[in-house]
Design a protein around this motif. Sequence first.
Motif, PDB file in Angstrom:
ATOM      1  N   ASP A 114       0.826  -1.212   0.000  1.00 49.77           N
ATOM      2  CA  ASP A 114       0.000   0.000   0.000  1.00 49.77           C
ATOM      3  C   ASP A 114       0.862   1.265   0.000  1.00 49.77           C
ATOM      4  O   ASP A 114       0.571   2.217  -0.723  1.00 49.77           O
ATOM      5  N   SER A 115       1.919   1.273   0.792  1.00 45.53           N
ATOM      6  CA  SER A 115       2.773   2.464   0.847  1.00 45.53           C
ATOM      7  C   SER A 115       3.506   2.688  -0.479  1.00 45.53           C
ATOM      8  O   SER A 115       3.657   3.828  -0.931  1.00 45.53           O
ATOM      9  N   ALA A 116       3.936   1.616  -1.122  1.00 50.56           N
ATOM     10  CA  ALA A 116       4.596   1.757  -2.432  1.00 50.56           C
ATOM     11  C   ALA A 116       3.595   2.230  -3.477  1.00 50.56           C
ATOM     12  O   ALA A 116       3.937   3.042  -4.343  1.00 50.56           O
ATOM     13  N   ALA A 117       2.348   1.750  -3.404  1.00 50.23           N
ATOM     14  CA  ALA A 117       1.316   2.188  -4.348  1.00 50.23           C
ATOM     15  C   ALA A 117       1.054   3.684  -4.193  1.00 50.23           C
ATOM     16  O   ALA A 117       0.870   4.390  -5.193  1.00 50.23           O
ATOM     17  N   LYS A 118       1.074   4.188  -2.969  1.00 46.31           N
ATOM     18  CA  LYS A 118       0.899   5.628  -2.745  1.00 46.31           C
ATOM     19  C   LYS A 118       2.056   6.413  -3.336  1.00 46.31           C
ATOM     20  O   LYS A 118       1.871   7.497  -3.892  1.00 46.31           O
ATOM     21  N   GLN A 119       3.267   5.859  -3.221  1.00 49.62           N
ATOM     22  CA  GLN A 119       4.420   6.521  -3.826  1.00 49.62           C
ATOM     23  C   GLN A 119       4.278   6.558  -5.342  1.00 49.62           C
ATOM     24  O   GLN A 119       4.642   7.547  -5.973  1.00 49.62           O
ATOM     25  N   LEU A 120       3.746   5.498  -5.930  1.00 49.46           N
ATOM     26  CA  LEU A 120       3.535   5.461  -7.379  1.00 49.46           C
ATOM     27  C   LEU A 120       2.563   6.555  -7.822  1.00 49.46           C
ATOM     28  O   LEU A 120       2.752   7.185  -8.858  1.00 49.46           O
ATOM     29  N   GLU A 121       1.515   6.749  -7.039  1.00 47.60           N
ATOM     30  CA  GLU A 121       0.521   7.774  -7.362  1.00 47.60           C
ATOM     31  C   GLU A 121       1.135   9.166  -7.358  1.00 47.60           C
ATOM     32  O   GLU A 121       0.663  10.063  -8.050  1.00 47.60           O
ATOM     33  N   ALA A 122       2.189   9.352  -6.576  1.00 49.06           N
ATOM     34  CA  ALA A 122       2.823  10.660  -6.447  1.00 49.06           C
ATOM     35  C   ALA A 122       3.833  10.958  -7.559  1.00 49.06           C
ATOM     36  O   ALA A 122       4.316  12.088  -7.657  1.00 49.06           O
ATOM     37  N   ILE A 123       4.137   9.978  -8.389  1.00 47.30           N
ATOM     38  CA  ILE A 123       5.099  10.200  -9.473  1.00 47.30           C
ATOM     39  C   ILE A 123       4.467  11.125 -10.503  1.00 47.30           C
ATOM     40  O   ILE A 123       3.375  10.854 -11.005  1.00 47.30           O
ATOM     41  N   THR A 124       5.169  12.205 -10.819  1.00 47.61           N
ATOM     42  CA  THR A 124       4.608  13.202 -11.724  1.00 47.61           C
ATOM     43  C   THR A 124       5.423  13.410 -12.996  1.00 47.61           C
ATOM     44  O   THR A 124       4.922  13.986 -13.952  1.00 47.61           O
ATOM     45  N   THR A 125       6.661  12.955 -13.012  1.00 57.84           N
ATOM     46  CA  THR A 125       7.481  13.212 -14.201  1.00 57.84           C
ATOM     47  C   THR A 125       7.782  11.924 -14.951  1.00 57.84           C
ATOM     48  O   THR A 125       7.831  10.843 -14.369  1.00 57.84           O
ATOM     49  N   GLU A 126       8.005  12.092 -16.217  1.00 54.73           N
ATOM     50  CA  GLU A 126       8.375  10.967 -17.078  1.00 54.73           C
ATOM     51  C   GLU A 126       9.720  10.382 -16.659  1.00 54.73           C
ATOM     52  O   GLU A 126       9.926   9.173 -16.715  1.00 54.73           O
ATOM     53  N   ALA A 127      10.642  11.231 -16.218  1.00 59.62           N
ATOM     54  CA  ALA A 127      11.970  10.774 -15.801  1.00 59.62           C
ATOM     55  C   ALA A 127      11.874   9.860 -14.576  1.00 59.62           C
ATOM     56  O   ALA A 127      12.550   8.833 -14.512  1.00 59.62           O
ATOM     57  N   GLU A 128      11.044  10.224 -13.599  1.00 59.31           N
ATOM     58  CA  GLU A 128      10.877   9.381 -12.416  1.00 59.31           C
ATOM     59  C   GLU A 128      10.251   8.045 -12.787  1.00 59.31           C
ATOM     60  O   GLU A 128      10.659   6.999 -12.295  1.00 59.31           O
ATOM     61  N   LEU A 129       9.270   8.081 -13.661  1.00 51.91           N
ATOM     62  CA  LEU A 129       8.611   6.858 -14.099  1.00 51.91           C
ATOM     63  C   LEU A 129       9.583   5.955 -14.855  1.00 51.91           C
ATOM     64  O   LEU A 129       9.620   4.739 -14.638  1.00 51.91           O
ATOM     65  N   HIS A 130      10.399   6.537 -15.702  1.00 47.08           N
ATOM     66  CA  HIS A 130      11.401   5.780 -16.451  1.00 47.08           C
ATOM     67  C   HIS A 130      12.411   5.131 -15.507  1.00 47.08           C
ATOM     68  O   HIS A 130      12.774   3.962 -15.671  1.00 47.08           O
TER      69      HIS A 130
END
Length: 90
Positions: A16-32
């Motif tokens: 659950d905590s990692a899923a919340k961190q995923l929701e907070a990702i806002t940039t393409e660089a972080e997602l990559h």
Amino acid sequence: MAPQHRARRARIAFSDSAAKQLEAITTEAELHALDRALVVISVDPEAGEPIPGTTDGPQLRQYADEVERVRVLYFVTALRTVVVVAYIEV
């Protein structure tokens, strides 16, 4: 000649905590950066280093990619599912 079988990639799941961190990702660089780390872990769940601690449950591990500047904390289940506990930007 027997057919060559590729090793099956590990399944990735998120706490659950990692899923919340995923929701907070806002940039393409972080997602990559996170995607690159997850691919490495899915191919080789033992790629990360064990984190010393208790032996009550699964061994907590960390994978750090210094190029992408990302760290992922996870554990591997008996069925080879990788459970991401936290995604931590380095």
